[in-house]
Scaffold this active site. Structure first.
Site, PDB file in Angstrom:
ATOM      1  N   GLU A   1      -5.537  46.748 -31.573  1.00 45.22           N
ATOM      2  CA  GLU A   1      -4.575  47.853 -31.682  1.00 45.22           C
ATOM      3  C   GLU A   1      -3.131  47.409 -31.571  1.00 45.22           C
ATOM      4  O   GLU A   1      -2.249  47.977 -32.215  1.00 45.22           O
ATOM      5  CB  GLU A   1      -4.868  48.919 -30.618  1.00 45.22           C
ATOM      6  CG  GLU A   1      -6.076  49.798 -30.923  1.00 45.22           C
ATOM      7  CD  GLU A   1      -7.402  49.139 -30.589  1.00 45.22           C
ATOM      8  OE1 GLU A   1      -7.393  48.046 -29.986  1.00 45.22           O
ATOM      9  OE2 GLU A   1      -8.455  49.717 -30.936  1.00 45.22           O
TER      10      GLU A   1
ATOM     11  N   HIS B   1     -12.340  58.503 -24.570  1.00 44.35           N
ATOM     12  CA  HIS B   1     -12.268  58.832 -25.999  1.00 44.35           C
ATOM     13  C   HIS B   1     -11.865  60.298 -26.206  1.00 44.35           C
ATOM     14  O   HIS B   1     -12.210  60.890 -27.215  1.00 44.35           O
ATOM     15  CB  HIS B   1     -13.623  58.612 -26.679  1.00 44.35           C
ATOM     16  CG  HIS B   1     -14.051  57.189 -26.781  1.00 44.35           C
ATOM     17  ND1 HIS B   1     -14.479  56.459 -25.704  1.00 44.35           N
ATOM     18  CD2 HIS B   1     -14.106  56.344 -27.849  1.00 44.35           C
ATOM     19  CE1 HIS B   1     -14.804  55.227 -26.105  1.00 44.35           C
ATOM     20  NE2 HIS B   1     -14.571  55.137 -27.389  1.00 44.35           N
TER      21      HIS B   1
END
Lengths: 321, 327
Positions: free
Chosen positions: B60, B129
């Site tokens: 990321e 998440h």
């Protein structure tokens, strides 16, 4: 014998002198209270910046670091505007908003310096990606220090550049210390360049105080990158004569160590070579040195007489239109 | 007008901008053959090829940072971070590099990138998440933050975001991806910084973001049966933020309920409340400004607990009734 024109060799020497004098002057101005904040001097590392950037074309990119004055000068930055930035003036490269750590000139291929160690690695990877997508043959040199090689983003960046075969040359200026942390304690491997093997790219160690060695290694890497053969990692072993920043008491190293490295002065070494090879005379070298001094004096005069930025403009530049 | 899903609207915006501008390209984890974790980019690899629809490793930091670097060098990347929770791994690049580049370089550089990321709970994906972290990004000068609540807004706002010359954090809600709504086929833009009144009313202004707009509209139907007319204002972009539309509504109703999914403490609702009360709008209030937000806990896995962690339709109805007690 390296294949560089005499004119270019002398220009490289002048740039090395300009970097040295720029930083010595910056140090002096700081001592006189004309510069606030801090600065990270690269005195002693002039060969890595000049030797790395000399193989580039003017429109190629560089991404710099907190110790980046040398990179800017080697990339052809206007020293007057650099000095003005140091003094926080409106005429500086960043209109006084960036200071020593953020000199940038994107149009001239200098993607700027970042104060976060390793922070510029993805920037360089992204610029190289842009070149690949645009189909131009620009190359990006990504500078970072030994400290950055222990960050996750170093590995993410090298990996992405390798799997996408991006035209980027990673130049590690290993000056032996990440602030006070010696490389021997911060890495289990001897050389940062060993890590290139994980990314199937060439990893080369050079004497970073020998501008010609740096030039040759980076030239080859630039050539590879331009031909679409992907990234390389060049590790330049060098040393900073000054502390990490202005607050450094240098408790982590001995005076003897510093003195030993000063004997390996990259400028003196290059000069000696130029004289031995009959490329330049003592007089010519003196003239180059004098010209570099004059450039710095002019820069200081320009910076000192430049206006301060107006608080009325403080909100400018946060967002683009 | 035809109706398509929120996910399809986003895909259409990406496709049309890629067709229009060769500098636009996509990068992110599993966005190619896989089509994105939520199917948003399905088919784009086949249409545009792997140079412009770039599958990345799970990295990321470099996804966000390379997008910023490519933008600085003249491209217009749209990067995807698979879950908003994972922006934590890219925070340095987003906040220290992308957001600050222009200002610290003296206003002479620009970073025209979009970072798309799905947020929100309700999928049973538990604590790592399910977060809504938009407040973090609103707190960083130099970023724009967009949160569409409908397919129509998603398409128009994404096209504007891609054409914008600044780094934009584009926050999508996972539960909205399959919702449908009318969306024009041709490309269109919705300016960033313009709120939308999703429902007109005179009694209470509900300022809601993302999926909370849907819940607020549903609550408004229930409340209407009780004679309470709710006005629902969707800021659509948190930064830039449209004070004007919000204030106009508050002056009309005098009662304010702010609803968002993100944690209440230091959430964007606090900013909205402060903006309403620090100006002349304050004198039009007949009740304290009320906030309804996610609890200050990690999102739990259990379905019942998960539901309780963030505002639901019935919570909005209850809070609205409470506000009506003030005369």
């Amino acid at each position: 014998m390296v294949d560089i024109s005499r004119e270019k060799l002398l220009d490289m020497l002048e740039k090395m002198y300009t970097i040295r004098y720029f930083e010595q002057k910056a140090d002096e101005l700081f001592g006189r209270g004309k510069i606030h904040g801090t600065m990270h001097l690269s005195v002693g590392q002039e060969a890595t910046a000049v030797g790395s950037i000399a193989p580039l074309r003017p429109n190629d990119y560089i991404a710099s670091t907190h110790r980046g004055h040398g990179h800017c000068i080697a990339k052809g930055a206007d020293v007057r505007r650099m000095m003005a930035e140091f003094l926080g003036k409106e005429t500086g490269y960043c209109r006084g908003r960036g200071g020593s750590m953020h000199i940038a000139d994107v149009e001239a291929g200098n993607l700027g310096a970042t104060g976060v160690v390793g922070g510029g690695i993805p920037t360089a990877v992204g610029a190289a990606l842009a070149s690949k997508l645009a189909g131009d043959d620009k190359v990006t040199i990504c500078f970072f220090g030994d400290g950055a090689a222990n960050l996750g983003i170093f590995h993410e960046g090298l990996n992405l550049a390798a799997i996408w075969q991006l035209p980027v040359v990673f130049v590690c200026e290993n000056n032996q210390y990440g602030m006070s942390m010696p490389v021997q304690k911060s890495m289990p491997v001897k050389d940062v360049a060993e890590r290139a093997a994980s990314y199937a790219m060439p990893g080369v160690v050079v004497d970073g105080n020998d501008v010609l060695q740096v030039y040759e290694a980076v030239s080859e890497a630039v050539q590879r990158a331009r031909e679409g053969k992907g990234p390389s990692l060049i590790e330049c072993k060098t040393y900073r004569w000054k502390g990490h920043s202005k607050s450094d008491q240098e408790r982590y190293r001995t005076r003897e160590e510093v003195e030993a490295w000063k004997k390996k002065d990259p400028i003196a070494r290059f000069q000696k070579w130029l004289l031995e090879k009959g490329i330049a005379t003592e007089e010519e070298i003196e003239a180059i040195s004098a010209r570099a001094r004059q450039i710095i004096e002019d820069a200081v005069a320009f910076a000192e007489t430049s206006p301060e930025p107006s608080p009325d403009t403080i909100m400018e530049g946060v967002y683009a239109e | 007008m035809r109706e398509i899903t929120y996910a399809e609207a986003i895909r259409e915006a990406l496709r049309q901008e890629m067709q229009r501008d060769p500098r636009v390209f996509l990068m992110g984890e599993d966005i190619g053959v896989y089509g994105g974790a939520f199917g948003v980019t399905l088919g784009l690899l086949e249409e545009f090829g792997s140079e412009r629809v770039r599958d990345t490793p799970i990295s990321e930091g470099v996804i966000a940072g390379a997008a910023a670097g490519a933008a600085l060098a003249g491209m217009r990347p749209v990067a995807e971070i698979m879950f908003m929770d994972f922006t934590t791994l890219a925070m340095e690049q987003i906040v220290n590099q992308a957001a600050k580049t222009r200002f610290m370089f003296g206003g002479k550089a620009q970073v025209p990138m979009v970072l798309r990321t799905p947020a929100g709970s309700g999928t049973g994906a538990a604590a790592q998440h399910s977060q809504s972290l938009e407040a973090w990004f609103v707190h960083a000068p130099g970023l724009k933050v967009v949160m569409p609540s409908t397919p129509y807004d998603a398409k128009g706002l994404l096209i504007s975001s891609i054409r914008d010359n600044n780094p934009v954090i584009f926050v999508e809600h996972k539960l909205l991806y399959r919702t449908t709504g009318p969306v024009p086929e041709e490309p269109y833009t919705i300016p960033l910084g313009v709120a939308d009144v999703k429902r007109e009313g005179v009694d209470i202004t509900i300022i809601a973001t993302s999926i909370m707009v849907t819940r607020a509209l549903a609550a408004a139907e229930t409340l209407a049966k009780e004679g309470i007319e709710v006005e629902v204002v969707d800021p659509r972009t948190l930064k830039p933020y449209d004070d004007e539309t919000v204030n106009r509504s508050v002056k009309k109703t005098g009662r304010v309920l702010i609803v968002h999914e993100a944690y209440k403490t230091n959430g964007f609702g606090a900013e909205i409340a402060a903006r309403i009360t620090e100006g002349e709008t304050f004198f039009h209030l007949v009740a304290p400004v009320k906030r309804l937000a996610g609890l200050d806990i990690p999102i739990p896995y259990n379905r019942t607990l998960e539901r309780h962690a963030v505002p639901q339709e019935e919570d909005i109805v209850r809070a609205a009734r409470e506000l009506m007690a003030y005369k």
